[in-house]
Scaffold this motif. Sequence first.
Motif, PDB file in Angstrom:
ATOM      1  N   ARG A 183      -2.044  -1.119  -7.026  1.00 40.69           N
ATOM      2  CA  ARG A 183      -2.674  -1.985  -6.024  1.00 40.69           C
ATOM      3  C   ARG A 183      -3.783  -2.822  -6.661  1.00 40.69           C
ATOM      4  N   HIS A 241      -2.683   3.604  -6.551  1.00 39.40           N
ATOM      5  CA  HIS A 241      -3.958   2.881  -6.570  1.00 39.40           C
ATOM      6  C   HIS A 241      -4.038   1.876  -7.725  1.00 39.40           C
ATOM      7  N   GLU A 263     -11.498  -1.241  -3.720  1.00 34.70           N
ATOM      8  CA  GLU A 263     -12.942  -1.442  -3.580  1.00 34.70           C
ATOM      9  C   GLU A 263     -13.355  -2.825  -4.073  1.00 34.70           C
ATOM     10  N   GLY A 294      -9.279  -4.937   1.484  1.00 34.26           N
ATOM     11  CA  GLY A 294      -9.505  -3.919   2.504  1.00 34.26           C
ATOM     12  C   GLY A 294      -8.208  -3.280   2.955  1.00 34.26           C
ATOM     13  N   LYS A 340       0.826  -1.217   0.000  1.00 33.82           N
ATOM     14  CA  LYS A 340       0.000   0.000   0.000  1.00 33.82           C
ATOM     15  C   LYS A 340       0.855   1.259   0.000  1.00 33.82           C
ATOM     16  N   TYR A 389      -6.881  -0.951   0.300  1.00 30.75           N
ATOM     17  CA  TYR A 389      -7.811   0.098  -0.089  1.00 30.75           C
ATOM     18  C   TYR A 389      -8.253  -0.045  -1.546  1.00 30.75           C
TER      19      TYR A 389
END
Length: 153
Positions: A99, A96, A134, A129, A91, A132
């Motif tokens: 990830r 994003h 969804e 989770g 993370k 991060y």
Amino acid sequence: MLGKLKDLLFSASEADARAADHDDVAVAAAAVMVETATLDGTFDEDERASILGLLQRRFQLSDADARELLAEAEAEQQDTNELYAFTRAIKDHFDHDQRVEMVEMLWEVVYADGVAHDFETNLMRRVCGLLYVEDAESGAARKRVLDRLGLSS
């Protein structure tokens, strides 16, 4: 002269720190993949081959380097049950989109043997989770993997 020497030394140490960070995140990513693969009680050759291929592509590694990284990740994963430390490294060092790519890689490991075990899907929810990512993004990543592997959802 002293200023140039300081710049040289600090630049080198900063580069070393960045390289160490890159190594740490590669080990963390590989360790999460190993955790995913072993959660159903087996770690077969299909799962091992999948992880090696993913490591080679994601981190631009040779076969030998990927095997070395996998061995290091297996040792790290066996030494600790601390998933949080591994996912935190990912993370903190991946943006994003990276990830989400990591989640897709994990789904590929889950389906390397053709079946998603309940323990593996539970781990995926926890990892998402912690990263991060969804649920909808994880679901889309899962669908891409299923399509790529020719498996039905």
